[in-house]
Scaffold this motif. Structure first.
Motif, PDB file in Angstrom:
ATOM      1  N   MET A 171       0.836  -1.190   0.000  1.00  0.00           N
ATOM      2  CA  MET A 171       0.000   0.000   0.000  1.00  0.00           C
ATOM      3  C   MET A 171       0.877   1.249   0.000  1.00  0.00           C
ATOM      4  N   THR A 172       1.951   1.165  -0.803  1.00  0.00           N
ATOM      5  CA  THR A 172       2.876   2.302  -0.855  1.00  0.00           C
ATOM      6  C   THR A 172       2.207   3.549  -1.428  1.00  0.00           C
ATOM      7  N   GLU A 173       1.266   3.373  -2.362  1.00  0.00           N
ATOM      8  CA  GLU A 173       0.591   4.546  -2.918  1.00  0.00           C
ATOM      9  C   GLU A 173      -0.186   5.278  -1.826  1.00  0.00           C
ATOM     10  N   VAL A 174      -0.884   4.528  -0.995  1.00  0.00           N
ATOM     11  CA  VAL A 174      -1.647   5.137   0.097  1.00  0.00           C
ATOM     12  C   VAL A 174      -0.697   5.831   1.080  1.00  0.00           C
ATOM     13  N   ALA A 175       0.414   5.182   1.385  1.00  0.00           N
ATOM     14  CA  ALA A 175       1.403   5.797   2.273  1.00  0.00           C
ATOM     15  C   ALA A 175       1.943   7.097   1.669  1.00  0.00           C
ATOM     16  N   GLU A 176       2.118   7.110   0.358  1.00  0.00           N
ATOM     17  CA  GLU A 176       2.587   8.326  -0.316  1.00  0.00           C
ATOM     18  C   GLU A 176       1.546   9.440  -0.227  1.00  0.00           C
ATOM     19  N   TRP A 177       0.262   9.081  -0.328  1.00  0.00           N
ATOM     20  CA  TRP A 177      -0.789  10.094  -0.167  1.00  0.00           C
ATOM     21  C   TRP A 177      -0.715  10.721   1.218  1.00  0.00           C
ATOM     22  N   ALA A 178      -0.473   9.885   2.217  1.00  0.00           N
ATOM     23  CA  ALA A 178      -0.350  10.403   3.583  1.00  0.00           C
ATOM     24  C   ALA A 178       0.847  11.352   3.683  1.00  0.00           C
ATOM     25  N   GLU A 179       1.975  10.914   3.140  1.00  0.00           N
ATOM     26  CA  GLU A 179       3.172  11.757   3.166  1.00  0.00           C
ATOM     27  C   GLU A 179       2.916  13.078   2.456  1.00  0.00           C
ATOM     28  N   TYR A 192      -6.230  -5.084  10.252  1.00  0.00           N
ATOM     29  CA  TYR A 192      -6.495  -6.401   9.644  1.00  0.00           C
ATOM     30  C   TYR A 192      -5.407  -6.756   8.619  1.00  0.00           C
ATOM     31  N   ALA A 193      -4.172  -6.499   8.975  1.00  0.00           N
ATOM     32  CA  ALA A 193      -3.058  -6.726   8.046  1.00  0.00           C
ATOM     33  C   ALA A 193      -2.512  -8.140   8.162  1.00  0.00           C
ATOM     34  N   GLY A 194      -1.842  -8.547   7.096  1.00  0.00           N
ATOM     35  CA  GLY A 194      -1.051  -9.765   7.141  1.00  0.00           C
ATOM     36  C   GLY A 194       0.303  -9.462   7.775  1.00  0.00           C
ATOM     37  N   GLY A 195       1.175 -10.451   7.779  1.00  0.00           N
ATOM     38  CA  GLY A 195       2.475 -10.271   8.416  1.00  0.00           C
ATOM     39  C   GLY A 195       3.467  -9.477   7.588  1.00  0.00           C
ATOM     40  N   ARG A 196       3.141  -9.222   6.335  1.00  0.00           N
ATOM     41  CA  ARG A 196       4.050  -8.494   5.433  1.00  0.00           C
ATOM     42  C   ARG A 196       3.274  -7.360   4.788  1.00  0.00           C
ATOM     43  N   LEU A 197       3.796  -6.149   4.871  1.00  0.00           N
ATOM     44  CA  LEU A 197       3.129  -4.996   4.274  1.00  0.00           C
ATOM     45  C   LEU A 197       4.146  -3.915   3.974  1.00  0.00           C
ATOM     46  N   GLU A 198       4.076  -3.362   2.768  1.00  0.00           N
ATOM     47  CA  GLU A 198       4.897  -2.224   2.377  1.00  0.00           C
ATOM     48  C   GLU A 198       4.046  -0.965   2.433  1.00  0.00           C
ATOM     49  N   GLY A 199       4.599   0.090   3.041  1.00  0.00           N
ATOM     50  CA  GLY A 199       3.901   1.372   3.126  1.00  0.00           C
ATOM     51  C   GLY A 199       3.495   1.693   4.541  1.00  0.00           C
ATOM     52  N   PRO A 200       2.226   1.426   4.909  1.00  0.00           N
ATOM     53  CA  PRO A 200       1.782   1.727   6.272  1.00  0.00           C
ATOM     54  C   PRO A 200       2.357   0.749   7.303  1.00  0.00           C
ATOM     55  N   THR A 201       2.129   1.045   8.563  1.00  0.00           N
ATOM     56  CA  THR A 201       2.449   0.119   9.651  1.00  0.00           C
ATOM     57  C   THR A 201       1.370  -0.951   9.713  1.00  0.00           C
ATOM     58  N   PRO A 202       1.741  -2.232   9.699  1.00  0.00           N
ATOM     59  CA  PRO A 202       0.719  -3.275   9.758  1.00  0.00           C
ATOM     60  C   PRO A 202       0.228  -3.528  11.182  1.00  0.00           C
TER      61      PRO A 202
END
Length: 283
Positions: A171-179, A192-202
């Motif tokens: 969800m790097t695009e969403v994280a970029e929107w936040a930034e 409700y994240a899985g164990g691996r996620l790029e961007g936000p904190t899971p």
């Protein structure tokens, strides 16, 4: 407590008016849980069919009352997370006949009210997101606008924003929107994240396989149950005892550092809370 440690469930709901409420908190505390982030239930689940942003205030006020009661049962404390469930847009558009633009405006107005509680110190963080299911393009665009509005509030208030959104490992695009809005991506929390996620904190659902993945990565993460306290779905999604039990399991399997990351370091990094200083230890 578990070996004098803080144990935080990052996302659950409590409904003392219709289901277990404080009894669920007692279950959590009995097996070692110490801290909770309590998220308001979807407004319509509490009988609120909002027509203005102010209509959400009843939901937020009741949640704060519940959190105060929960804190009295814990060795640590509970905090409220307030906002507008992204699934509301479908209820507004499909069931109440609103345009996506009008639904967007109403949901953003609800977030404006939630932000007042964060600003006053009555709430810790905001909740927003977008549907985790297929919707029409104009509904998707409106939902993203609502979420970005939450990021703007998070940036102005220097608070975290929890997201209810589609399953994803990127969800790097969403994280970029936040930034772009001025909100550090670490303060965007994917519920409700899985164990691996790029961007936000899971905020990792506390299934053993997901937690093992998160623990082995060594990256910041949180643990949650998304317990919904619904009389029609007892124990859903995971029961309130799950996070403390999974902490014990992680410790038994040599993941002591991961437990510290999830229950001390990441809460401080994301929310600015100190789960150790807020823990009452015997003696």
């Amino acid at each position: 407590m578990i070996d004098d440690r803080p144990v935080l469930d990052d996302h659950l709901h409590l409904d003392p008016d219709n289901n277990r409420g404080i009894d669920a908190v007692r279950d959590f505390a009995r097996v070692g849980g110490t801290h909770l982030l309590v998220v308001n239930k979807p407004s319509w689940h509490l009988g609120v069919e909002a027509e203005t942003g102010e209509d959400f205030r009843a939901v937020f006020d009741r949640t704060i009352e519940i959190v105060d009661d929960a804190s009295s049962e814990l060795a640590g404390r509970a905090w409220p997370v307030l906002g507008v469930h992204p699934g509301l847009i479908s209820r507004l558009v499909d069931e109440r006949g609103m345009s996506p633009a009008d639904a967007r405006d109403l949901m953003q107005a609800g977030l404006d009210v939630a932000a007042e509680y964060v600003e006053s110190g009555e709430a810790l963080a905001l909740k927003s997101g977008r549907p985790h299911y297929e919707v029409e393009d104009d509904v998707w665009a409106a939902s993203n606008a609502v979420m970005r509005h939450a990021f703007e509030h998070g940036a102005a208030l220097e608070c975290a924003v929890q997201l209810h959104a589609e399953a994803s490992e990127d969800m790097t695009e969403v994280a970029e929107w936040a930034e772009d809005a001025g909100l550090p991506s670490r303060r965007v929390v994917k519920h409700y994240a899985g164990g691996r996620l790029e961007g936000p904190t899971p905020s990792v659902m506390s299934n053993k396989d997901r937690l093992e993945t998160a623990a082995e990565r060594g990256e910041p993460f949180l643990m949650e149950t998304d317990y919904i306290d619904d009389p029609d779905r007892p124990g859903a999604v995971l029961g309130p005892k799950t996070v403390p039990r999974r902490v014990r399991w992680l410790l038994e399997n040599g993941h002591e550092e991961a437990v510290r990351i999830a229950h001390v370091e990441t809460p401080r990094r994301v929310y600015g809370i100190d789960t150790e200083a807020t823990l009452e230890r015997d003696g």
